[in-house]
Design a protein around this motif. Structure first.
Motif, PDB file in Angstrom:
ATOM      1  N   SER A 161      18.434  15.822  -1.633  1.00  0.00           N
ATOM      2  CA  SER A 161      18.837  16.443  -2.901  1.00  0.00           C
ATOM      3  C   SER A 161      20.225  16.062  -3.383  1.00  0.00           C
ATOM      4  N   ALA A 162      20.798  14.991  -2.852  1.00  0.00           N
ATOM      5  CA  ALA A 162      22.163  14.628  -3.238  1.00  0.00           C
ATOM      6  C   ALA A 162      22.284  14.371  -4.733  1.00  0.00           C
ATOM      7  N   LEU A 163      21.275  13.737  -5.329  1.00  0.00           N
ATOM      8  CA  LEU A 163      21.325  13.409  -6.761  1.00  0.00           C
ATOM      9  C   LEU A 163      20.705  14.523  -7.595  1.00  0.00           C
ATOM     10  N   SER A 164      21.153  15.748  -7.323  1.00  0.00           N
ATOM     11  CA  SER A 164      20.657  16.923  -8.039  1.00  0.00           C
ATOM     12  C   SER A 164      21.791  17.922  -8.161  1.00  0.00           C
ATOM     13  N   THR A 165      21.473  19.098  -8.666  1.00  0.00           N
ATOM     14  CA  THR A 165      22.466  20.176  -8.736  1.00  0.00           C
ATOM     15  C   THR A 165      23.095  20.438  -7.378  1.00  0.00           C
ATOM     16  N   VAL A 166      22.340  20.269  -6.311  1.00  0.00           N
ATOM     17  CA  VAL A 166      22.829  20.547  -4.960  1.00  0.00           C
ATOM     18  C   VAL A 166      24.023  19.667  -4.613  1.00  0.00           C
ATOM     19  N   ASP A 181       0.830  -1.209   0.000  1.00  0.00           N
ATOM     20  CA  ASP A 181       0.000   0.000   0.000  1.00  0.00           C
ATOM     21  C   ASP A 181       0.861   1.253   0.000  1.00  0.00           C
ATOM     22  N   ALA A 182       1.927   1.237   0.798  1.00  0.00           N
ATOM     23  CA  ALA A 182       2.819   2.400   0.852  1.00  0.00           C
ATOM     24  C   ALA A 182       3.493   2.630  -0.490  1.00  0.00           C
ATOM     25  N   HIS A 183       3.854   1.544  -1.157  1.00  0.00           N
ATOM     26  CA  HIS A 183       4.494   1.663  -2.474  1.00  0.00           C
ATOM     27  C   HIS A 183       3.569   2.356  -3.468  1.00  0.00           C
ATOM     28  N   GLU A 184       2.297   2.013  -3.433  1.00  0.00           N
ATOM     29  CA  GLU A 184       1.342   2.676  -4.330  1.00  0.00           C
ATOM     30  C   GLU A 184       1.303   4.175  -4.057  1.00  0.00           C
ATOM     31  N   ARG A 185       1.308   4.553  -2.779  1.00  0.00           N
ATOM     32  CA  ARG A 185       1.304   5.980  -2.425  1.00  0.00           C
ATOM     33  C   ARG A 185       2.589   6.653  -2.906  1.00  0.00           C
ATOM     34  N   ILE A 186       3.716   5.992  -2.731  1.00  0.00           N
ATOM     35  CA  ILE A 186       4.997   6.556  -3.154  1.00  0.00           C
ATOM     36  C   ILE A 186       5.034   6.722  -4.667  1.00  0.00           C
ATOM     37  N   GLU A 187       4.555   5.732  -5.385  1.00  0.00           N
ATOM     38  CA  GLU A 187       4.551   5.812  -6.842  1.00  0.00           C
ATOM     39  C   GLU A 187       3.682   6.971  -7.327  1.00  0.00           C
ATOM     40  N   ARG A 188       2.541   7.173  -6.697  1.00  0.00           N
ATOM     41  CA  ARG A 188       1.697   8.312  -7.084  1.00  0.00           C
ATOM     42  C   ARG A 188       2.430   9.620  -6.834  1.00  0.00           C
ATOM     43  N   GLY A 189       3.088   9.696  -5.700  1.00  0.00           N
ATOM     44  CA  GLY A 189       3.825  10.913  -5.373  1.00  0.00           C
ATOM     45  C   GLY A 189       4.941  11.199  -6.352  1.00  0.00           C
ATOM     46  N   ILE A 190       5.650  10.135  -6.766  1.00  0.00           N
ATOM     47  CA  ILE A 190       6.729  10.314  -7.743  1.00  0.00           C
ATOM     48  C   ILE A 190       6.151  10.758  -9.080  1.00  0.00           C
ATOM     49  N   THR A 191       5.124  10.090  -9.534  1.00  0.00           N
ATOM     50  CA  THR A 191       4.521  10.405 -10.838  1.00  0.00           C
ATOM     51  C   THR A 191       4.031  11.842 -10.896  1.00  0.00           C
ATOM     52  N   ASP A 192       3.404  12.289  -9.807  1.00  0.00           N
ATOM     53  CA  ASP A 192       2.836  13.647  -9.764  1.00  0.00           C
ATOM     54  C   ASP A 192       3.852  14.688  -9.312  1.00  0.00           C
ATOM     55  N   ARG A 193       5.079  14.256  -9.005  1.00  0.00           N
ATOM     56  CA  ARG A 193       6.135  15.146  -8.524  1.00  0.00           C
ATOM     57  C   ARG A 193       5.638  15.961  -7.318  1.00  0.00           C
ATOM     58  N   GLU A 194       4.969  15.270  -6.395  1.00  0.00           N
ATOM     59  CA  GLU A 194       4.515  15.924  -5.176  1.00  0.00           C
ATOM     60  C   GLU A 194       5.709  16.316  -4.313  1.00  0.00           C
ATOM     61  N   PHE A 195       5.481  17.304  -3.446  1.00  0.00           N
ATOM     62  CA  PHE A 195       6.552  17.767  -2.571  1.00  0.00           C
ATOM     63  C   PHE A 195       7.145  16.583  -1.809  1.00  0.00           C
ATOM     64  N   GLY A 196       8.446  16.485  -1.819  1.00  0.00           N
ATOM     65  CA  GLY A 196       9.150  15.405  -1.135  1.00  0.00           C
ATOM     66  C   GLY A 196       9.298  14.179  -2.005  1.00  0.00           C
ATOM     67  N   TYR A 197       8.193  13.636  -2.481  1.00  0.00           N
ATOM     68  CA  TYR A 197       8.254  12.460  -3.347  1.00  0.00           C
ATOM     69  C   TYR A 197       9.018  12.767  -4.633  1.00  0.00           C
ATOM     70  N   ALA A 198       9.052  14.037  -5.014  1.00  0.00           N
ATOM     71  CA  ALA A 198       9.798  14.430  -6.207  1.00  0.00           C
ATOM     72  C   ALA A 198      11.270  14.065  -6.100  1.00  0.00           C
ATOM     73  N   ALA A 199      11.772  13.903  -4.877  1.00  0.00           N
ATOM     74  CA  ALA A 199      13.173  13.515  -4.696  1.00  0.00           C
ATOM     75  C   ALA A 199      13.462  12.175  -5.351  1.00  0.00           C
ATOM     76  N   LEU A 200      12.497  11.279  -5.325  1.00  0.00           N
ATOM     77  CA  LEU A 200      12.713   9.956  -5.893  1.00  0.00           C
ATOM     78  C   LEU A 200      12.597   9.955  -7.409  1.00  0.00           C
ATOM     79  N   ALA A 201      12.316  11.115  -8.007  1.00  0.00           N
ATOM     80  CA  ALA A 201      12.338  11.268  -9.463  1.00  0.00           C
ATOM     81  C   ALA A 201      13.607  11.965  -9.944  1.00  0.00           C
ATOM     82  N   LEU A 202      14.508  12.323  -9.035  1.00  0.00           N
ATOM     83  CA  LEU A 202      15.695  13.092  -9.424  1.00  0.00           C
ATOM     84  C   LEU A 202      16.584  12.392 -10.453  1.00  0.00           C
TER      85      LEU A 202
END
Length: 433
Positions: free
Chosen positions: A194-199, A31-52
């Motif tokens: 933000s390690a895997l970003s410009t930062v 269930d948590a994975h489904e929530r995380i995947e939605r967050g990544i797909t929608d680039r929600e705050f925080g979950y966007a980190a896993l799309a970096l």
């Protein structure tokens, strides 16, 4: 990334988690994975980190640091604090200095700052200053001191400085006025993620490391996410950490068996503490280093309270450094092996000693300390943290307690009216002289 949670099972450790409990927990992981995947797909705050790994453009970073090719850079100085510095230090520390040494100003200790600036060859030192808001007091204060040191030596700091910041604020204004290379912090990504970003990747780019490889490793971690902890190393780590905390493991010791991962343990401490320390919950992160801390902390872990989870982190491959043969009695057994063999033996002995003592421990391994493996390790730990937050039911991506302290400090320095600053005058005192 490989994660072995066998020594955290209840058949081995106390506290420990039974296989039946893990099977039940796996339903919540799905269930948590489904929530995380939605967050990544929608680039929600925080979950966007896993799309970096997908959203970060290595070419943009490489282009930004190109002007430094005209300078013989021997050192890279990161000026930031918390997530604005630890990610970069972790990446560069794990991969080595490359073409330039790694230095960090992430505190406002005047002795350390003065000593570092005295020691650095400023004419050959590149600076990466990082602040999302562009108003972070510690970062801007240190940067002003750094800029003054360059000017005092007659060195043009503008030719050696790269800025990473938000779209507005004094740091962005400065970059525009001085025509400095300026990169954007990623939207919706807290600094500690933000390690895997410009930062986190600018110093690595200046040092000549494989930025694309780091992102490819992160993408491999992204592709490994699945709806079961038994199929996903990152989720196995996050789920077992959550389950152990529920059973009394209130401390989480991160013990890398590689000095190049020492900054990684510091990065982990911020990631785990700031993300999960809420609502009376959260494991206290503890930093250790193998094999060094076998001689300083292991006694406590084996014979102290069973309120700890120890997670070992190591690369499977080491450089070959042979140990010379010797006829000295009591030492001859070492000859013919390597320092890597010895480190591995120390690791396996410590792991077994904790299991024998019934203390839960987890093994995390990567193939080697190269760009792909380091990128996957960082991503895996971030995903583990997000999953643990989902299972705990906390707001993983906020840090209200940190913001309280920032407002108090700013008020004390005259940076505005903040009621938090009043708490300083209300301190309870019992002074012993």
């Amino acid at each position: 990334m490989y994660v072995d949670i066998g020594n955290a099972l209840s058949s081995v450790a106390t506290p420990g988690v039974s296989c039946d409990s893990l099977e039940r927990l796996d339903e919540r992981v799905a269930d948590a994975h489904e929530r995380i995947e939605r967050g990544i797909t929608d680039r929600e705050f925080g979950y966007a980190a896993l799309a970096l790994p997908e959203d970060t453009d290595a070419d943009v970073i490489e282009t930004a640091v190109e002007p430094l090719d005209d300078i013989d850079v021997d050192a890279v100085l990161t000026v930031g604090i918390g997530g604005s510095a630890l990610g970069a230090a972790t990446v560069s520390g794990a991969l080595g200095p490359g073409s330039a040494g790694t230095f960090v100003l992430d505190n406002v200790d005047p002795r350390r700052t003065a000593r570092l600036l005295d020691d650095l060859p400023l004419a050959d030192t590149a600076v990466h200053v990082v602040s999302r808001s562009g108003t972070t007091a510690e970062t801007l204060a240190n940067f002003l001191v750094v800029r003054d040191a360059y000017e005092a030596e007659g060195v043009d700091w503008t030719e050696r400085t790269v800025v990473t910041t938000g779209p507005d604020g004094p740091l962005r204004t400065l970059a525009d006025e001085e025509d400095l290379p300026a990169l954007d912090v990623p939207d919706g990504v807290p600094g500690r993620f933000s390690a895997l970003s410009t930062v986190g990747l600018v110093p690595a780019a200046i040092q000549g490391h494989d930025v694309s490889g780091l992102l490819a490793g992160g993408q491999a971690g992204r592709e490994s996410l699945s709806g079961s902890l038994f199929d996903c190393p990152a989720y196995a780590l996050g789920a077992i950490s959550y389950a152990l905390e529920e059973r009394g493991a209130s401390q989480h010791v991160c013990m890398p068996y590689s000095e190049d991962l020492e900054f990684f343990a510091e990065w982990f401490a911020q990631l785990w503490a700031e993300s999960l320390g809420k609502d009376g919950l959260g494991q206290t992160p503890v930093r250790a280093l193998g094999a060094t801390d076998q001689h300083s902390q292991l006694q406590l872990y084996r014979a102290g309270r069973h309120d700890k989870q120890v997670t070992f982190v190591r690369p499977r491959e080491h450089p070959a450094v042979p140990i010379p043969e010797t006829d000295v009695e009591g030492l001859s057994y070492l000859g013919g092996s390597t320092l890597g063999d010895l480190l591995d033996a120390e690791f396996e002995a410590t792991e077994a000693s904790l299991a024998a003592a019934g203390l839960p421990n987890v093994r995390v391994e990567i193939d080697r300390l190269d760009a792909e493996s380091v990128g996957e390790l960082l991503y895996g730990y971030e995903a583990a943290c997000v999953l643990a937050g989902e299972l705990m039911g906390v707001e993983t991506f906020t840090q209200p307690a940190v913001e309280w302290g920032k407002r108090a400090a700013r008020g004390l320095l005259g940076g505005g009216e903040f009621e938090e600053a009043d708490a300083v005058a209300e301190k309870q005192r019992l002074l012993v002289e």
